[in-house]
Write an enzyme that holds these catalytic residues in place. Structure first.
Site, PDB file in Angstrom:
ATOM      1  N   SER A   1       0.821  -1.211   0.000  1.00 54.44           N
ATOM      2  CA  SER A   1       0.000   0.000   0.000  1.00 54.44           C
ATOM      3  C   SER A   1       0.852   1.256   0.000  1.00 54.44           C
ATOM      4  O   SER A   1       0.602   2.193  -0.759  1.00 54.44           O
ATOM      5  CB  SER A   1      -0.932  -0.012   1.221  1.00 54.44           C
ATOM      6  OG  SER A   1      -1.874  -1.049   1.111  1.00 54.44           O
ATOM      7  N   ALA A   2       1.882   1.297   0.852  1.00 61.70           N
ATOM      8  CA  ALA A   2       2.743   2.477   0.933  1.00 61.70           C
ATOM      9  C   ALA A   2       3.761   2.512  -0.191  1.00 61.70           C
ATOM     10  O   ALA A   2       4.010   3.560  -0.796  1.00 61.70           O
ATOM     11  CB  ALA A   2       3.444   2.514   2.291  1.00 61.70           C
TER      12      ALA A   2
ATOM     13  N   GLU B   1       9.208  -6.095  -5.793  1.00 60.71           N
ATOM     14  CA  GLU B   1       8.095  -6.786  -5.132  1.00 60.71           C
ATOM     15  C   GLU B   1       8.293  -8.303  -5.228  1.00 60.71           C
ATOM     16  O   GLU B   1       8.642  -8.823  -6.297  1.00 60.71           O
ATOM     17  CB  GLU B   1       6.766  -6.391  -5.774  1.00 60.71           C
ATOM     18  CG  GLU B   1       5.567  -7.240  -5.394  1.00 60.71           C
ATOM     19  CD  GLU B   1       5.306  -7.319  -3.906  1.00 60.71           C
ATOM     20  OE1 GLU B   1       4.887  -8.395  -3.439  1.00 60.71           O
ATOM     21  OE2 GLU B   1       5.529  -6.306  -3.194  1.00 60.71           O
ATOM     22  N   ALA B   2       8.052  -9.002  -4.116  1.00 58.54           N
ATOM     23  CA  ALA B   2       8.219 -10.452  -4.097  1.00 58.54           C
ATOM     24  C   ALA B   2       7.141 -11.165  -4.899  1.00 58.54           C
ATOM     25  O   ALA B   2       7.396 -12.216  -5.491  1.00 58.54           O
ATOM     26  CB  ALA B   2       8.207 -10.951  -2.652  1.00 58.54           C
TER      27      ALA B   2
ATOM     28  N   HIS C   1      -4.423  -6.816  11.283  1.00 55.96           N
ATOM     29  CA  HIS C   1      -3.860  -5.466  11.330  1.00 55.96           C
ATOM     30  C   HIS C   1      -2.523  -5.415  12.072  1.00 55.96           C
ATOM     31  O   HIS C   1      -2.330  -4.584  12.961  1.00 55.96           O
ATOM     32  CB  HIS C   1      -4.835  -4.500  12.009  1.00 55.96           C
ATOM     33  CG  HIS C   1      -6.147  -4.376  11.325  1.00 55.96           C
ATOM     34  ND1 HIS C   1      -7.309  -4.017  11.991  1.00 55.96           N
ATOM     35  CD2 HIS C   1      -6.497  -4.562  10.028  1.00 55.96           C
ATOM     36  CE1 HIS C   1      -8.311  -4.005  11.126  1.00 55.96           C
ATOM     37  NE2 HIS C   1      -7.845  -4.334   9.932  1.00 55.96           N
TER      38      HIS C   1
END
Length: 543
Positions: A26-27, A47-48, A482
């Site tokens: 997201s960030a 990115e994995a 979360h």
């Protein structure tokens, strides 16, 4: 040559860039997009997981349940056996895809209370009070509801209240009003106590997330490289300056070098894991793993927080629950046809339709529990919906006091980290969860909700005493997904990250994801993670 760096003939490729962003969650998607707006700055985003631009189940809001069950874009993390949960191991799904968890989550869009961010500042994250964060919340979103000074109107993430809520959700809202709660005008406004339809990051019936709305339009920029399917082995250093990362790509090891800065944005689990693999963490633990200590930082992997929940599940009269629609091929067809025709119906809504923030404990100065109404029942998402009409609402701790850890299982980068959430370790969490079940039962007994309910399935009518309720919670409670706080911001010596997201004791490395949150917000954390991405980009641009 810096310690631990492979010889050049061991590396399949060497790449260089100005800014290296590790993690397209997201960030990370926001950071790479914002920085690449400057045509003179070269940006690479690692990115994995894969780039799944065309997967319809990411775009369809209700697809989150299918993605959860399939594990297609999931790191498949699990906690260790949790002492407070009768030794159960809890599945912690985390997005392994361009877009990260924001591409696969339940689309709930709640910032939390303004007080949450003031508490960040009071805890030592200077400059992160609500007034400091609000401009960045506004910048990232376009709100479809009534205009206000709290909401954005020109940002890439589109947000709106759940449309055309089910009869069950309407009864939930009406019951909360009858109980004395107020209808919330805007859960992301100045005050969030009360009940109303759930805010979701949805536009025209489709998921609106940072990979799709920030990153995808920027892919044509020549100064931006997005490199999926690459797992980070460790960070690289020249002395105490972070110079890049060693990455395993499709053709073997790659060395990525950053001329300016490295941004680690791998999430609350991935970020401390990578730091520890790189020799940054508690020195005793690193020594135990056979990893040389580059920086003794015992706060890395500590302070783990997560929202804990207990579902109140009900067998109900037929009232348009998803359970009923999923029981027959015709019901599924009608649901799909409605979504295809006008992007409405259950497939256009994420994990929850309605929301209540309530003060459960006597004397609470602000809401201490969140209740999320869901128009179906599941024992767990892996097994799908129950065969009978049903809905549920989950009571979730707003500000849990229990704290956990993320540590290494081995020095092998492919080994999963050790996750100890320590759920219900704090007596406050135990007491509040028991009272939350009682409060939820009182809500369920209010009209018109009571008229729909035929039977309480969980915790079940046999669980009456505090001890019986707590025992059930230990057997049945779980996570709202979360995790945060494992590389927190602060001015004290144990905080690994400063208020401009720089890792203390190291040059050229910033952390920007949910791991930097000093305290978990009172609600879902996706908007806070997005806001951190916006602020990180601003810090990097400022130098």
């Amino acid at each position: 040559m810096p310690e631990g760096l492979p010889q050049r003939d061991q590396v399949a490729a060497v790449h260089s860039t100005d800014i290296l962003v590790l993690g397209a969650g997201s960030a990370g998607c926001i950071i790479a997009t914002r920085l690449s707006e400057d045509s003179g700055m070269q940006v690479a985003l690692i990115e994995a997981g894969p780039a799944a631009w065309r997967d319809p189940w990411i775009r369809i809001p209700a697809g989150f349940a299918r993605l959860y069950a399939s594990g297609k874009y999931d790191w498949r993390f699990h906690t260790e056996a949790e002492p407070g949960l009768d030794g159960r191991s809890i599945h912690w799904p985390r997005g392994k895809v361009v877009g990260g968890s924001g591409a696969v989550n339940g689309l709930v869009f709640l910032r939390g209370s303004p007080r949450d961010y003031d508490r960040w500042a009071q805890s030592g994250a200077r400059g992160w009070g609500y007034d400091d964060c609000l401009p960045f919340f506004r910048k990232l979103e376009t709100w479809a509801g009534e205009p206000s000074e709290e909401r954005g109107t020109e940002g890439p993430i589109h947000t709106s209240e759940a449309r055309h809520t089910s009869p069950g959700a309407q009864a939930f809202i009406a019951a909360a009003l009858a109980m004395g709660h107020k209808r919330v005008k805007d859960f992301n406004g100045a005050w969030h106590e009360g009940v109303g339809p759930m805010p979701l990051n949805i536009r025209r019936g489709k998921r609106s997330h940072s990979a799709d709305t920030f990153l995808k339009p920027a892919l044509a920029r020549p100064n931006l490289r997005v490199m999926p399917d690459r797992t980070i082995q460790r960070l690289l250093f020249d002395g105490m300056r972070c110079t890049g990362a060693l990455v395993r790509g499709p053709a073997g090891l790659e060395r990525w070098e950053a001329r300016r800065e490295v941004v680690l944005s791998a999430g609350a689990i991935g970020t401390p894991h990578i730091l520890q693999l790189s020799g940054i963490g508690d020195g005793a633990h690193l020594q135990e793993m056979g990893i040389g200590t580059r920086l003794h930082a015992p706060g890395v992997g500590a302070n783990l927080q997560d929202h804990f929940l207990q579902r109140l599940r009900f067998r109900v009269k037929p009232c348009g629950t998803v359970n009923e629609m999923m029981r027959s091929p015709l019901g599924k067809l009608r649901m799909a046809a409605r979504y295809a025709f006008d992007r409405r119906g259950p497939m256009s809504i994420g994990a929850a339709e309605a929301n209540l923030f309530a003060r459960v404990l006597p004397g609470a100065e602000e809401p201490d529990m969140q209740y999320l109404f869901v128009n179906f029942t599941v024992t767990n998402y892996d097994q799908g919906t129950d065969p009978h009409p049903g809905f549920m609402f989950s009571g979730s701790l707003c500000r849990p006091e229990s704290r956990g850890t993320i540590t290494l299982r081995s020095p092998d980068p492919d080994a999963k980290p050790v996750i100890r959430a320590n759920y219900l370790e704090a007596a406050y969490d135990q007491h509040l969860m028991v009272e939350a079940v009682k409060y939820g039962r009182r809500l369920a007994a209010m009209s018109p909700l009571a008229a729909l309910i035929e039977e309480e399935l969980t915790p079940g009518p046999a669980q009456r005493s505090d001890d019986e309720i707590l025992a059930h919670i230990r057997r049945d409670g779980g996570t709202v997904y979360h995790p945060c706080g494992t590389a927190r911001m602060g001015e004290d010596a144990l905080a690994p990250v400063d208020s401009r997201l720089r890792l203390k004791g190291v040059q050229g490395l910033r952390i920007a994801d949910a791991s930097v949150m000093p305290l978990v917000p009172s609600s879902n954390i996706q908007p806070a993670a997005l806001m951190i991405g916006e602020r990180a980009a601003a810090f990097l641009r400022a130098g």
